[in-house]
Design an enzyme around this catalytic site. Sequence first.
Site, mmCIF file in Angstrom:
data_model
loop_
_atom_site.group_PDB
_atom_site.id
_atom_site.type_symbol
_atom_site.label_atom_id
_atom_site.label_comp_id
_atom_site.label_asym_id
_atom_site.label_seq_id
_atom_site.Cartn_x
_atom_site.Cartn_y
_atom_site.Cartn_z
ATOM 1 N N ARG A 1 -7.154 -0.098 17.256
ATOM 2 C CA ARG A 1 -7.690 0.033 15.907
ATOM 3 C C ARG A 1 -8.545 -1.211 15.691
ATOM 4 N NH1 ARG A 1 -3.994 0.960 10.615
ATOM 5 N NH2 ARG A 1 -4.284 -1.293 10.476
ATOM 6 N N LYS B 1 0.823 -1.220 0.000
ATOM 7 C CA LYS B 1 0.000 0.000 0.000
ATOM 8 C C LYS B 1 0.853 1.265 0.000
ATOM 9 C CE LYS B 1 -0.673 0.160 5.004
ATOM 10 N NZ LYS B 1 -1.338 -0.464 6.137
#
Length: 363
Positions: free
Chosen positions: A134, A39
Site C-alpha cells: 500500500r 477512523k
Amino acid sequence: MGANVYPRLVIDTGKLKVNAERVIALCAEAGISVAGVVKVAAGDPKLARVVADAGAAQIASSRLRQLVRIREAGVETPLMLIRIPMLSEAAAVVRAAEYSLNSDIEVLRALNAAAGAAGVVHNVILMIEIGDLREGVWLEEEYIAIAREVEHELKNLSLAGTGTNVSCYGSIVPTPEKLAEFITATERVENAVGREMGIISGSASTAFARVIEGTMPKRVNHIRLGEAIFINRDNEDLHGLTVPGTYRDVMTLEAEVVEVRVKPSHPIGEIAYDAFRFQPTYEDRGNRRRAIIAVGKVDYAFSELLTPLEPGVTVLGASSDHTLLDVEDAAHEVRVGDIMKFELDYGAEVFLNSSEDIVKVYR
Ligand SMILES: *Cc1c(COP(=O)(O)O)cnc(C)c1O
C-alpha cells in the site's frame, strides 16, 4: 433522537476507556507510544476524547474532516493524518493536523509551502514499504533522497520519524523479521541525515500482537492502534492473543424485529442473483422460524461480521435494508418488536459508525 430509536449502536465509553488505558499501558511498558486511531468510529469526537484522556500520544484518522471535527470539539492532543495527504488538501492538512504520514516528495514540497504560508512547522513521518504494497517508499535510494530533502531543504517540515504499514492490502503479517526490515531501512535514513529518528512507527493493530508477545523489535517506539482499542477481536480470534481485562464489545448493534414467520429455508423458484449481484448458496434445512430485522447491508456492508448475542440465533444473510435471522433455536421466542443485539467485527463497525441512519447511544 430518543433512546428508543432503532437501529442503534450502543457505545460503552467506560469499556472504551478501559481498553485504551490497558493497551496504552502495555505499549508504554515496551517503550512504545500510541496514536489512537479513531477512523473506525468515524472520528466521533466524544470517543476521540476518551482515547486522548487515556493517554494516546496522538489522535489519528485517515480523514482530515474527522480530525477537524475532533479539534473543533476541543481535543488538544496532537492530531495525525494517517492517509497520505492529497496534494489538493496540503493547506488544510498543515492547519488541521500536527502530523501526517507521507510517501511522495511532491506532496511534501506542497506541505512545506503550505506550512510556510501558515507560519507553522508540520511534522512528517516518512512511510517505508516493506511488502504489503500500500503506501510507502520501496527503493532505498528514493527514501534516502526524500529524507535528505525534508531534513535539509524543506524548512517548514520536521522529519519526525519513519513509519510502515502492513496487513491492509497485501495481508502481510508483521513478523519480527518483517519489522526488522523496517528498522534496517530506518537506520539507513538515520545514517543519511546524521541523527536518530524520534518516531519509529511500527504499523497498526496486527503489530500490537508483537507487543502482547514481547517480540516487538526494540527500536519500534510508536504504533497506530484503532482495532485493538475499539474492537479488540482480531488478535484474539485470528492469533489467540488477548490482553487481560479488555473488552470485545465496546460497541454493539441493536435492531428491531419487523417480521417473524416459519418459512422454507431454501428459496423457491429459479435461482440467479441476490440484491447485490452475488450468487450465495442456500442450505435446505426444511421449514424454520426466521425473523427480519430492520437494518441491512447499506448500514454494515458485511452480514458475516455480525455476531448475534442471543444463543441459537444465526445470521442467514441480508439485502440493503433487511437482515434475515434464523431464530428457530433462539433462547427466547422471538416476536415482532423484539430488539436483537450483535457484537461487531471491524468491517461492519466502520460502516455502522459512518451511517447517518444509525443512532448512537453512549453508556
Ligand atoms: C487504519 C490505519 C491504522 C490503524 O489500523 P487498525 O488496524 O485499526 O489499528 C494505522 N495506520 C494506518 C496508516 C492506517 O490506515
